[in-house]
Design an enzyme around this catalytic site. Structure first.
Site, PDB file in Angstrom:
ATOM      1  N   THR A 134      18.033  19.663 -15.352  1.00 50.94           N
ATOM      2  CA  THR A 134      17.226  20.214 -14.265  1.00 50.94           C
ATOM      3  C   THR A 134      17.744  21.574 -13.824  1.00 50.94           C
ATOM      4  O   THR A 134      18.941  21.875 -13.987  1.00 50.94           O
ATOM      5  CB  THR A 134      17.254  19.257 -13.059  1.00 50.94           C
ATOM      6  OG1 THR A 134      16.631  19.862 -11.924  1.00 50.94           O
ATOM      7  CG2 THR A 134      18.680  18.893 -12.673  1.00 50.94           C
ATOM      8  N   ASP A 135      16.865  22.376 -13.239  1.00 48.76           N
ATOM      9  CA  ASP A 135      17.299  23.653 -12.676  1.00 48.76           C
ATOM     10  C   ASP A 135      18.158  23.465 -11.429  1.00 48.76           C
ATOM     11  O   ASP A 135      18.852  24.393 -10.998  1.00 48.76           O
ATOM     12  CB  ASP A 135      16.099  24.547 -12.360  1.00 48.76           C
ATOM     13  CG  ASP A 135      15.081  23.924 -11.415  1.00 48.76           C
ATOM     14  OD1 ASP A 135      15.284  22.778 -10.958  1.00 48.76           O
ATOM     15  OD2 ASP A 135      14.047  24.575 -11.147  1.00 48.76           O
ATOM     16  N   GLU A 136      18.153  22.276 -10.840  1.00 50.24           N
ATOM     17  CA  GLU A 136      18.889  22.062  -9.596  1.00 50.24           C
ATOM     18  C   GLU A 136      20.399  22.144  -9.780  1.00 50.24           C
ATOM     19  O   GLU A 136      21.137  22.292  -8.805  1.00 50.24           O
ATOM     20  CB  GLU A 136      18.482  20.735  -8.958  1.00 50.24           C
ATOM     21  CG  GLU A 136      17.022  20.697  -8.556  1.00 50.24           C
ATOM     22  CD  GLU A 136      16.672  19.537  -7.649  1.00 50.24           C
ATOM     23  OE1 GLU A 136      17.519  19.147  -6.821  1.00 50.24           O
ATOM     24  OE2 GLU A 136      15.555  19.010  -7.778  1.00 50.24           O
TER      25      GLU A 136
END
Length: 355
Positions: A134-136
């Site tokens: 994920t980009d998180e």
């Protein structure tokens, strides 16, 4: 002879879409769907595939080392695509233990089994372990900062993103230490068919149809990059086919929207559907559009969640340059397809609603 894929988390939102995409486009391959069927795993997401002789389903937990290895051997798996994860940030704040167990311990179980299956005893069977992240993991961006790139420093801010960051590092370590043939993709927010109704877009769609409040955190200014799930599946497909082993590819939708604008767009598109199709009023009598009101009247601003990252954005330049990736859907067209799907699939989403 085709490939033999093991897809973990295959009954979840993105995993199920990937399985459908792969089997449509690679009819010569075999796919084993592996899922523990926790609250967000739904066997109905895989309806229509069970009659296919090249499809099989394994109900098991990725933390079960023996079952994972048994599955790899029994089906002679050469490609593992790892979607299985706890992914809801709010749940990670109130109950982080499940995120540590599934996202870190579960990923390590898969890596251990993959190493045993593909590399033990000096074997050199062609293989690929693809890890979906994920980009998180990169943290939060300011308004004028460029999008996250593959060399970005990791700065996770929630138990969810910290657990995914740890799993990314484990995958990298198994490549550099043991020679496991891995790749990783970090994606922006997905949306589309089979999206569990606790997430923003399906929550708003189903709440509008039931005349329920549309909760918006804070002032709704938080910004996300949105990726239609089928475009994400195409990106992973490109990485598996042409991506460089040991590398990471960021997959984005080039669609930055703040949360309040998304809710407004959903409200307006749903209102337009009720005007264009009077039968919707009979089927969904509690929706504002059934009595000529605006769905925007349902918006309810609520207290912001703890540690809420302000902005995510993906720089997908590498996968575009190297693998020719571009999203097929704009946010507007992808949202129309998503609305069509939810309006046509009430029997799928209605049993999943909490109240």
């Amino acid at each position: 002879m085709g490939k033999s894929l093991l897809v973990t988390g295959a009954a979840g939102f993105i995993g199920a879409n990937f399985v459908h995409h792969w089997m449509r486009n690679h009819p010569e391959d075999s796919v084993v769907a592996y899922d523990a069927l926790t609250y967000a795993g739904n066997q109905a997401n895989l309806d229509g595939l069970r009659e296919n002789k090249r499809f099989s389903f394994v109900h098991a937990d990725i933390c079960d080392d023996d079952r994972v290895l048994q599955t790899l051997r029994e089906h002679n798996i050469d490609t593992l695509v790892h979607f299985a994860a706890e992914s809801h940030v709010d749940r990670s704040i109130t109950g982080p233990d499940a995120f540590i167990e599934t996202n870190i311990v579960g990923t390590h179980s898969l890596l251990k089994a993959a190493r045993e299956h593909w590399l033990a005893g000096g074997k050199s069977q062609p293989h690929r372990f693809h890890h979906v992240s994920t980009d998180e993991v990169y943290g939060s961006l300011s308004i004028d900062a460029p999008g996250f790139h593959e060399e970005q420093k990791y700065e996770p801010n929630s138990p969810y993103s910290a657990s995914k960051a740890a799993s990314d590092h484990l995958v990298r370590a198994y490549h550099h230490t043991y020679g496991l043939q891995v790749s990783t993709s970090n994606c922006s927010n997905n949306y589309g068919p089979y999206h569990f109704p606790e997430k923003l877009i399906p929550l708003c769609i189903t709440n509008i149809l039931r005349g329920r409040p549309l909760p918006v955190y804070g002032d709704g200014s938080n910004i996300r990059d949105w990726l239609y799930v089928e475009d994400h599946c195409r990106g992973i497909e490109l990485v598996l086919q042409s991506g460089e082993v040991g590398e990471t590819y960021n997959i984005g939708g080039n669609n930055e929207w703040n949360n309040l604008d998304i809710v407004h767009l959903l409200c307006d598109q749903m209102d337009a559907r009720f005007v264009a199709d009077p039968s919707l009023a009979q089927h969904f009598p509690d929706a504002p559009g059934a009595n000529g009101s605006s769905a925007r009247e349902l918006i309810l601003f609520v207290e912001d969640r703890a540690g809420h990252d302000w902005r995510y954005a993906i720089d997908a330049g590498r996968i575009t340059r190297e693998l020719g990736y571009t999203p097929h859907e704009s946010f507007e067209t992808g949202l129309q397809r998503t609305l069509d799907w939810y309006l046509s699939n009430e029997p799928w989403w209605k049993p999943l609603l909490v109240a």
